[in-house]
Design an enzyme around this catalytic site. Sequence first.
Site, short mmCIF file in Angstrom:
data_model
loop_
_atom_site.label_atom_id
_atom_site.label_comp_id
_atom_site.label_asym_id
_atom_site.label_seq_id
_atom_site.Cartn_x
_atom_site.Cartn_y
_atom_site.Cartn_z
N HIS A 64 0.82 -1.22 0.00
CA HIS A 64 0.00 0.00 0.00
C HIS A 64 0.85 1.27 0.00
O HIS A 64 0.49 2.26 -0.64
CB HIS A 64 -0.97 -0.03 1.19
CG HIS A 64 -2.01 -1.12 1.08
ND1 HIS A 64 -2.22 -2.06 2.06
CD2 HIS A 64 -2.84 -1.44 0.06
CE1 HIS A 64 -3.15 -2.90 1.67
NE2 HIS A 64 -3.55 -2.56 0.46
N GLU A 116 -14.79 -0.09 -6.53
CA GLU A 116 -14.55 -1.49 -6.11
C GLU A 116 -15.77 -2.31 -6.51
O GLU A 116 -16.91 -1.96 -6.18
CB GLU A 116 -14.32 -1.53 -4.60
CG GLU A 116 -14.49 -2.91 -3.95
CD GLU A 116 -13.59 -3.99 -4.55
OE1 GLU A 116 -12.36 -3.80 -4.54
OE2 GLU A 116 -14.14 -5.01 -5.01
N THR A 161 -7.27 -7.36 -8.51
CA THR A 161 -6.84 -8.75 -8.41
C THR A 161 -6.14 -9.15 -9.71
O THR A 161 -5.97 -8.32 -10.60
CB THR A 161 -8.08 -9.66 -8.21
OG1 THR A 161 -9.15 -9.15 -9.03
CG2 THR A 161 -8.54 -9.65 -6.76
N GLU A 162 -5.75 -10.40 -9.78
CA GLU A 162 -5.04 -10.90 -10.98
C GLU A 162 -5.95 -10.82 -12.19
O GLU A 162 -7.17 -10.77 -12.05
CB GLU A 162 -4.65 -12.37 -10.77
CG GLU A 162 -4.13 -12.69 -9.39
CD GLU A 162 -2.90 -11.85 -9.05
OE1 GLU A 162 -3.03 -10.94 -8.21
OE2 GLU A 162 -1.86 -12.11 -9.63
N ASP A 196 -5.47 -1.09 -8.32
CA ASP A 196 -5.17 -2.00 -7.22
C ASP A 196 -6.13 -3.19 -7.34
O ASP A 196 -7.02 -3.39 -6.50
CB ASP A 196 -5.37 -1.26 -5.89
CG ASP A 196 -5.14 -2.15 -4.68
OD1 ASP A 196 -5.47 -1.69 -3.55
OD2 ASP A 196 -4.66 -3.29 -4.85
N ASP A 232 -17.91 -1.51 -11.55
CA ASP A 232 -16.82 -2.04 -12.38
C ASP A 232 -15.86 -0.91 -12.75
O ASP A 232 -16.25 0.07 -13.40
CB ASP A 232 -17.42 -2.67 -13.64
CG ASP A 232 -16.36 -3.32 -14.52
OD1 ASP A 232 -16.74 -4.03 -15.47
OD2 ASP A 232 -15.15 -3.13 -14.24
N GLY A 233 -14.61 -1.08 -12.35
CA GLY A 233 -13.61 -0.06 -12.64
C GLY A 233 -13.40 0.15 -14.12
O GLY A 233 -13.12 1.26 -14.57
N ASP A 286 -9.78 -3.60 0.25
CA ASP A 286 -9.39 -3.69 1.67
C ASP A 286 -9.21 -2.31 2.29
O ASP A 286 -9.20 -2.17 3.51
CB ASP A 286 -8.10 -4.51 1.80
CG ASP A 286 -7.03 -4.03 0.84
OD1 ASP A 286 -6.71 -4.76 -0.11
OD2 ASP A 286 -6.53 -2.90 1.02
N1 SAM Z 1 -3.10 -6.03 -3.47
C1 SAM Z 1 -3.87 -7.05 -4.18
C2 SAM Z 1 -3.10 -7.60 -5.36
O1 SAM Z 1 -2.06 -7.02 -5.72
O2 SAM Z 1 -3.56 -8.63 -5.89
C3 SAM Z 1 -5.20 -6.46 -4.60
C4 SAM Z 1 -6.06 -6.25 -3.41
S1 SAM Z 1 -7.67 -5.62 -3.64
C5 SAM Z 1 -8.50 -6.62 -2.49
C6 SAM Z 1 -8.19 -6.22 -5.22
C7 SAM Z 1 -9.63 -5.78 -5.48
O3 SAM Z 1 -9.88 -5.64 -6.88
C8 SAM Z 1 -10.68 -6.79 -4.98
O4 SAM Z 1 -11.40 -6.23 -3.90
C9 SAM Z 1 -11.58 -7.03 -6.19
O5 SAM Z 1 -12.96 -7.19 -5.86
C10 SAM Z 1 -11.31 -5.79 -7.02
N2 SAM Z 1 -11.66 -5.88 -8.45
C11 SAM Z 1 -11.41 -6.88 -9.30
N3 SAM Z 1 -11.89 -6.59 -10.53
C12 SAM Z 1 -12.45 -5.33 -10.44
C13 SAM Z 1 -13.10 -4.47 -11.37
N4 SAM Z 1 -13.29 -4.84 -12.65
N5 SAM Z 1 -13.53 -3.26 -10.94
C14 SAM Z 1 -13.34 -2.88 -9.64
N6 SAM Z 1 -12.75 -3.66 -8.70
C15 SAM Z 1 -12.30 -4.88 -9.11
#
Ligand code: SAM
Length: 275
Positions: free
Chosen positions: A62, A106, A157-158, A155, A137-138, A86
């Site tokens: 972070h 998010e 997910t994969e 920030d 949706d971002g 988070d």
């Molecule tokens: N630090 C972590 C990493 O490097 O993998 C990421 C942590 S954060 C919890 C990842 C967030 O991205 C999740 O809460 C997930 O729901 C969100 N996310 C995934 N796809 C998304 C999208 N299309 N739009 C917005 N949020 C999304």
Amino acid sequence: MGIWFTEKQTESFGITAKVKRTLHSEKTEFQQLDMIETEQFGNMLILDEMVMTTERDEFVYHEMIVHVPLFTHPNPKKVLVVGGGDGGTIREVLKHPSVTKVVQVEIDGKVVEYSKQYLPHISSEYGNLRAELIIGDGFMHILNSADEYDIILVDSTEPVGPAANLFTKGFYAGISKALKEDGLFVAQTDNPWFKGDLIRNAIQDTKEMFPIARLYTCNIPTYPSGMWTFTIGSKSYDPLKVENSRFFELNTKYYTPELHKASFVLPKFVDDLCK
Ligand code: SAM
């Protein structure tokens, strides 16, 4: 022997953590969400069986996804965070007094809900008057934005499931459009040991759309391989050309002005991915 959580980081390698308690587990609309208490790293958020963040080592990620771009821009006022459920990224953004508004988009409200409940130190800035949380949706938010943000932090997910389209050329083009004329973005771009192609593509796409494109790294023990990368794309400001006078005292445990610059010095096999 006890109970252990294992993240399979590849089909033939992973990490494992001894579990003290399972705090919450559910299949949300978007992903499998598990929150566990571990012996070594405290409470741990897991999405689709991948470690997202832990109480003990969250500060590395972070601080580095936020302070490198926010000290690179001379006067960041409006920031967008894509993902970051988070709450750790907005917590660090709000340490910068120049920021008048941080918008967070998010997709999964359950991640916010259970981070507030079980990761109180990480999610501590939800409700800050300078922060706006949008559950959505971002990708769509970016496509519907133009000339709006000084800084965008991805920030996510994969690149699977809800985040699949957050690593595409179209998304980076959308980011460029959503940024102001001197804006910059940072995206988390995984690890060079197992995801070299992802990094190579992210840097290549960023180079095509931004005059300044660089990769920087940090060390996160609970992430695959322990070495993590971020890709920065900037329309004007170079993260390696920040005057020392720009840095001000911050309450951090990993980021320093010296590390800001050193994090761009890459091992040869990582630098080769950026060629
Ligand atoms: N630090 C972590 C990493 O490097 O993998 C990421 C942590 S954060 C919890 C990842 C967030 O991205 C999740 O809460 C997930 O729901 C969100 N996310 C995934 N796809 C998304 C999208 N299309 N739009 C917005 N949020 C999304």
